[in-house]
Design an enzyme around this catalytic site. Structure first.
Site, mmCIF file in Angstrom:
data_model
loop_
_atom_site.group_PDB
_atom_site.id
_atom_site.type_symbol
_atom_site.label_atom_id
_atom_site.label_comp_id
_atom_site.label_asym_id
_atom_site.label_seq_id
_atom_site.Cartn_x
_atom_site.Cartn_y
_atom_site.Cartn_z
ATOM 1 N N ILE A 77 0.863 -1.182 0.000
ATOM 2 C CA ILE A 77 0.000 0.000 0.000
ATOM 3 C C ILE A 77 0.898 1.230 0.000
ATOM 4 O O ILE A 77 1.805 1.336 0.823
ATOM 5 C CB ILE A 77 -0.889 -0.007 1.260
ATOM 6 N N CYS A 78 0.646 2.150 -0.923
ATOM 7 C CA CYS A 78 1.464 3.366 -1.005
ATOM 8 C C CYS A 78 1.263 4.237 0.235
ATOM 9 O O CYS A 78 0.132 4.578 0.590
ATOM 10 C CB CYS A 78 1.090 4.178 -2.235
ATOM 11 N N ILE A 79 2.377 4.610 0.851
ATOM 12 C CA ILE A 79 2.274 5.340 2.121
ATOM 13 C C ILE A 79 1.671 6.730 1.952
ATOM 14 O O ILE A 79 0.830 7.155 2.768
ATOM 15 C CB ILE A 79 3.636 5.413 2.846
#
Lengths: 130, 136
Positions: A77-79
């Protein structure tokens, strides 16, 4: 063949995460590799363990978690996208002084570099979204 | 593909504001620039609005990120393909776009335009020549 997969729309409001899941399942069954799935834009919302769909409906997060468990698929998941939308892992919740975290089992939060790496590493990159 | 360098094309199809796609696409481009790949950007459909000059977002309370495109040259991102038909369909011309340049180190740091106007069929050729296409 080695596939990289991007999911860029949220669960339940959009077919993208379902279609990506069906694609990955079919690709693995056909003997292909899918080492990583990257969740971006509203796709990050797939990874919250606090979603509660009606009991007679598919649970998208649980489907992905089970897939990760069975095949070792790296669900990233992209931060930056996650922080905007209220998704935090334990470390980040502590660091940001928040009182809860909500990342589901099998998912991890990391940077956009993981997306680029996946593009470099994969034979084909598939994007599921608008 | 040579020496592990892949050709990455970031396709921008959506207007800069109203949704977050354009801003998050630019974030990917900036991060991706650190990976020493061969990077190009494409702008088509409403994506051509991302490059228009004189953007003012004050009234909608959203950050104007259009100046960032002019910094792309510093990240060695120097190929911005803009589809002519998409401009035409929206009543835009190249005069409506920001001037975006880069300094060409292979040519005595001459300042050159980054924006390349291509037809729809040329855009198809640009896409066909890529290893990785990320669409936003």
């Amino acid at each position: 063949m080695k596939f990289g997969v991007v999911v860029s729309e949220g669960p339940y409001t959009h077919q993208a995460s379902d279609t990506a899941y069906h694609f990955v399942t079919a690709a693995l069954a056909a003997g292909h590799e899918v080492p990583r799935v990257f969740f971006y834009h509203d796709g990050v919302n797939v990874g919250t363990r606090l979603s509660i769909p009606p009991q007679d409906e598919r649970n998208i997060q649980e489907q992905w978690t089970a897939l990760a468990k069975e095949h070792g698929t790296d669900l990233v998941i992209c931060i930056a996208a996650a922080q905007r939308r209220g998704l935090l892992d334990k470390n980040e919740a502590e660091r940001q002084g928040k009182d809860a975290d909500n990342i589901a089992e099998g998912f991890r939060i990391s940077g956009l570099g993981q997306l680029i790496e996946m593009g470099i590493d994969a034979d084909r990159l598939m994007t599921f979204g608008d | 593909m040579e020496d592990g360098v892949k050709k990455f094309l970031y396709v921008n199809r959506k207007a800069p504001y109203g949704t977050i796609y354009a801003l998050e696409a630019l974030e990917v481009v900036l991060i991706g620039a650190a990976f020493d790949q061969d990077v190009s950007l494409a702008f088509l459909d409403d994506g051509v609005f991302q490059l228009t000059k004189g953007q003012d977002t004050k009234e909608i309370g959203v950050k104007n990120f259009s100046p960032t495109f002019r910094a792309l040259g510093d990240y060695e991102v120097t190929k911005l393909y803009v589809e002519k038909e998409s401009l035409d369909e929206r009543g835009l011309t190249t005069d409506d776009l920001q001037e975006i340049t880069y300094e060409d180190e292979d040519d005595d740091w001459a300042e050159k335009p980054s924006i390349i106007i291509v037809s729809r069929s040329e855009m198809a050729d640009v896409m066909a020549g890529q290893d990785v296409i990320l669409s936003f």
